[in-house]
Design a protein around this motif. Structure first.
Motif, PDB file in Angstrom:
ATOM      1  N   ASP A 172       0.828  -1.184   0.000  1.00  8.31           N
ATOM      2  CA  ASP A 172       0.000   0.000   0.000  1.00  8.31           C
ATOM      3  C   ASP A 172       0.874   1.251   0.000  1.00  8.31           C
ATOM      4  O   ASP A 172       2.081   1.176  -0.086  1.00  8.31           O
ATOM      5  CB  ASP A 172      -0.963  -0.008   1.199  1.00  8.31           C
ATOM      6  N   VAL A 173       0.251   2.416   0.081  1.00  7.93           N
ATOM      7  CA  VAL A 173       0.982   3.671  -0.034  1.00  7.93           C
ATOM      8  C   VAL A 173       2.026   3.808   1.056  1.00  7.93           C
ATOM      9  O   VAL A 173       3.146   4.241   0.821  1.00  7.93           O
ATOM     10  CB  VAL A 173       0.011   4.871   0.041  1.00  7.93           C
ATOM     11  N   ASP A 174       1.686   3.389   2.299  1.00  8.72           N
ATOM     12  CA  ASP A 174       2.623   3.547   3.397  1.00  8.72           C
ATOM     13  C   ASP A 174       3.886   2.737   3.161  1.00  8.72           C
ATOM     14  O   ASP A 174       4.992   3.197   3.417  1.00  8.72           O
ATOM     15  CB  ASP A 174       1.970   3.103   4.715  1.00  8.72           C
ATOM     16  N   ASP A 216      -9.244  -6.447   1.828  1.00  9.12           N
ATOM     17  CA  ASP A 216      -9.433  -5.151   1.194  1.00  9.12           C
ATOM     18  C   ASP A 216      -8.581  -4.161   1.973  1.00  9.12           C
ATOM     19  O   ASP A 216      -8.968  -3.678   3.028  1.00  9.12           O
ATOM     20  CB  ASP A 216     -10.910  -4.751   1.244  1.00  9.12           C
ATOM     21  N   MET A 217      -7.396  -3.866   1.441  1.00  7.41           N
ATOM     22  CA  MET A 217      -6.480  -3.029   2.198  1.00  7.41           C
ATOM     23  C   MET A 217      -6.881  -1.566   2.192  1.00  7.41           C
ATOM     24  O   MET A 217      -6.468  -0.801   3.057  1.00  7.41           O
ATOM     25  CB  MET A 217      -5.060  -3.187   1.659  1.00  7.41           C
ATOM     26  N   LYS A 218      -7.704  -1.147   1.243  1.00  6.64           N
ATOM     27  CA  LYS A 218      -8.192   0.230   1.249  1.00  6.64           C
ATOM     28  C   LYS A 218      -9.162   0.439   2.406  1.00  6.64           C
ATOM     29  O   LYS A 218      -9.100   1.449   3.124  1.00  6.64           O
ATOM     30  CB  LYS A 218      -8.872   0.559  -0.076  1.00  6.64           C
ATOM     31  N   GLU A 219     -10.054  -0.517   2.601  1.00  8.08           N
ATOM     32  CA  GLU A 219     -11.044  -0.427   3.674  1.00  8.08           C
ATOM     33  C   GLU A 219     -10.529  -1.020   4.987  1.00  8.08           C
ATOM     34  O   GLU A 219     -11.194  -0.929   6.012  1.00  8.08           O
ATOM     35  CB  GLU A 219     -12.329  -1.153   3.265  1.00  8.08           C
ATOM     36  N   LYS A 220      -9.367  -1.676   4.939  1.00  6.04           N
ATOM     37  CA  LYS A 220      -8.753  -2.258   6.130  1.00  6.04           C
ATOM     38  C   LYS A 220      -9.645  -3.309   6.790  1.00  6.04           C
ATOM     39  O   LYS A 220      -9.885  -3.283   7.996  1.00  6.04           O
ATOM     40  CB  LYS A 220      -8.395  -1.164   7.153  1.00  6.04           C
ATOM     41  N   HIS A 246      -5.161  -7.752  -1.282  1.00  2.43           N
ATOM     42  CA  HIS A 246      -3.969  -8.464  -0.845  1.00  2.43           C
ATOM     43  C   HIS A 246      -4.405  -9.859  -0.435  1.00  2.43           C
ATOM     44  O   HIS A 246      -5.439 -10.023   0.225  1.00  2.43           O
ATOM     45  CB  HIS A 246      -3.299  -7.774   0.333  1.00  2.43           C
ATOM     46  N   GLU A 279      -6.411  -9.032  -7.813  1.00  3.73           N
ATOM     47  CA  GLU A 279      -7.672  -8.331  -8.033  1.00  3.73           C
ATOM     48  C   GLU A 279      -8.802  -9.349  -8.042  1.00  3.73           C
ATOM     49  O   GLU A 279      -8.618 -10.506  -8.431  1.00  3.73           O
ATOM     50  CB  GLU A 279      -7.665  -7.582  -9.380  1.00  3.73           C
ATOM     51  N   LYS A 303     -11.590  -5.064  -7.996  1.00  6.39           N
ATOM     52  CA  LYS A 303     -11.111  -4.465  -6.746  1.00  6.39           C
ATOM     53  C   LYS A 303      -9.720  -5.022  -6.442  1.00  6.39           C
ATOM     54  O   LYS A 303      -9.488  -6.238  -6.508  1.00  6.39           O
ATOM     55  CB  LYS A 303     -12.072  -4.799  -5.608  1.00  6.39           C
ATOM     56  N   HIS A 333      -4.929   5.670   9.938  1.00  5.70           N
ATOM     57  CA  HIS A 333      -6.341   5.899   9.632  1.00  5.70           C
ATOM     58  C   HIS A 333      -7.176   5.988  10.904  1.00  5.70           C
ATOM     59  O   HIS A 333      -8.257   6.578  10.912  1.00  5.70           O
ATOM     60  CB  HIS A 333      -6.884   4.799   8.710  1.00  5.70           C
TER      61      HIS A 333
END
Length: 459
Positions: free
Chosen positions: A5-7, A295-299, A283, A265, A280, A201
């Motif tokens: 992810d971004v981090d 879903d790493m965006k929604e954690k 991971h 995905e 989507k 977050h």
């Protein structure tokens, strides 16, 4: 081996590359999970295996050779993460990095040309969780703690408030010391920043109308007070080893602790009048216990399965434009009736995932693993998972009780293929899928010993 992810992209970008370091007078930089580094100068670096390199790193870190199975070397970049085998030669493997990226990622050629991996000394994905709690050496426990904390803060280990609050308070006790009063602790937390102890977050606020009205300052003050209160309840012991072990024990409650992660995905459910779907990004975490789709965006977890709850397969592209696919088959429910469900995970890393799953199943079969050595028991199972012999009512109640948990499997949100095998033929309840897969799955799946090939696959 992880979809980053971004981090994690940010953290990797701050590290020097292996490719550049190995060509300068036999110098090598090995990074640890906390972004500190071990600097080595070695003779004949190109001929040194990961096993030999491990002895040099343990000597510098002053940790005993008993840690030989606890840690492994990993090549990591924002595009790909791979655990090295003891016999691998890091220098030689690094020179093949671009070939590995072309083979296992969908990254554009320009990104591949610029990508260089870091060499990390991290937890061995095959090391059982139960053995961690038997470790007495503080240095080993500290390395495991640093990695677990990194995964918590970066969102690789999604967790509920009761987990991240306890873990944050334990981090305060470990890093700031025990016995601090409220004022001293508040000052110390603010100096290090709240995001050093709880996931960003969470530190930035969890949303909601009332949370928005309070503003960032109000949310942070409330978070600090909750953290301070929890600190006083968990910091009764001043022994560093006890605190480190308590942190790891809390992490062990997360079913995906110790996973290796892959990028992939999945299909989104069709929505709207035009039935638009799309894909989507997810991971896929694989450990000695099972497989977890996140879903790493929604954690949060989308699907968590123990190995005895699934069968799997890997299909290759049949024509240009097709994808490599990891197929996961598991028991489900459709209109109150038991059905088999299939989830398609599109990923060029599906070959690595299949190899890791097969190797983990083989290890479990060889060790005669039970619920006491790194294997999930019913009480440890991910929220939302239940044994197949439970009644429909019990399954529904379990899902309703745990629906708010980020660890809960959200099968209802997945675009899966459902079918019923009545012993004669497979009855399709959803759109058609690759017939080649089902011809191999016509009989109940059995897990025989896997012949592991000497390839570059994970593990």
């Amino acid at each position: 081996m992880e979809g980053d992810d971004v981090d994690s992209e940010r953290s990797h970008s701050q590290r020097g590359s292996v490719a550049s370091s190995v060509t300068r007078a036999q110098d090598l930089i090995v990074y640890l999970a906390n972004d500190s580094a071990v600097h080595l100068t070695l003779e004949s670096l190109g001929c040194i295996s990961a096993q030999e390199l491990g002895r040099s790193v343990r000597e510098v870190l002053n940790i005993p050779n008993s840690a030989i199975d606890v840690f492994a070397f990993w090549f990591c970049s924002p595009l790909l993460e791979l655990q090295l085998k003891p016999k691998h030669h890091p220098h030689k493997l690094c020179r093949q990095w671009q070939d590995l990226l072309y083979r296992f990622t969908e990254a554009p050629a320009e990104d591949i040309a610029q990508d260089e991996p870091s060499l990390l000394y991290k937890r061995n994905v095959f090391y059982p969780k139960s053995k961690e709690l038997q470790i007495e050496d503080e240095g080993i426990l500290k390395l495991l703690y640093d990695e677990a904390k990194m995964n918590i803060l970066e969102g690789r280990y999604p967790c509920d408030p009761e987990h991240w609050l306890t873990l944050g308070a334990l981090s305060c006790a470990i890093e700031l010391g025990t016995g601090l009063d409220d004022q001293a602790l508040t000052t110390a937390i603010r100096e290090k920043k709240l995001s050093s102890f709880v996931p960003p977050h969470v530190a930035l606020g969890g949303g909601g109308f009332l949370s928005t009205l309070r503003g960032k300052g109000g949310r942070n003050a409330e978070m600090e007070q909750n953290l301070i209160k929890e600190y006083h309840s968990v910091s009764s012991s001043s022994e560093p080893v006890a605190l480190l072990r308590q942190y790891l024990r809390t992490c062990h409650a997360l079913p995906y602790y110790g996973c290796a992660f892959f990028m992939g995905e999945i299909d989104k459910p069709a929505q709207g009048l035009l039935h638009r779907g799309g894909r989507k990004a997810v991971h896929v975490g694989i450990s000695l216990e099972g497989v977890y789709v996140m879903d790493m965006k929604e954690k949060h977890v989308l699907l968590g399965l123990k190995f005895n709850e699934l069968s799997w397969d890997h299909s290759y592209p049949e024509r240009d434009g097709d994808s490599h696919i990891l197929w996961l088959e598991f028991d489900g429910e459709e209109d109150g009736l038991p059905v088999n469900k299939l989830l398609k995970i599109y990923s060029k890393q599906s070959q690595l995932m299949t190899g890791l799953i097969e190797f983990c199943v083989e290890l479990r079969a060889e060790s005669g693993a039970t619920g006491t050595d790194g294997v999930v028991t019913p009480s440890q199972a991910p929220s939302g998972q239940v044994d197949t012999n439970e009644t429909t009512t019990e399954r529904r109640r379990g899902k309703l009780r745990r629906q708010s948990s980020v660890v809960c499997s959200r099968v209802h949100s997945l675009n899966t293929i459902s079918y019923v095998d009545d012993g004669k033929e497979i009855k399709r309840l959803k759109p058609k899928r690759a017939s080649s897969f089902f011809t191999r799955q016509a009989q109940p799946p059995t897990y025989s010993a896997v012949q592991v090939t000497e390839s570059l696959e994970q593990g």
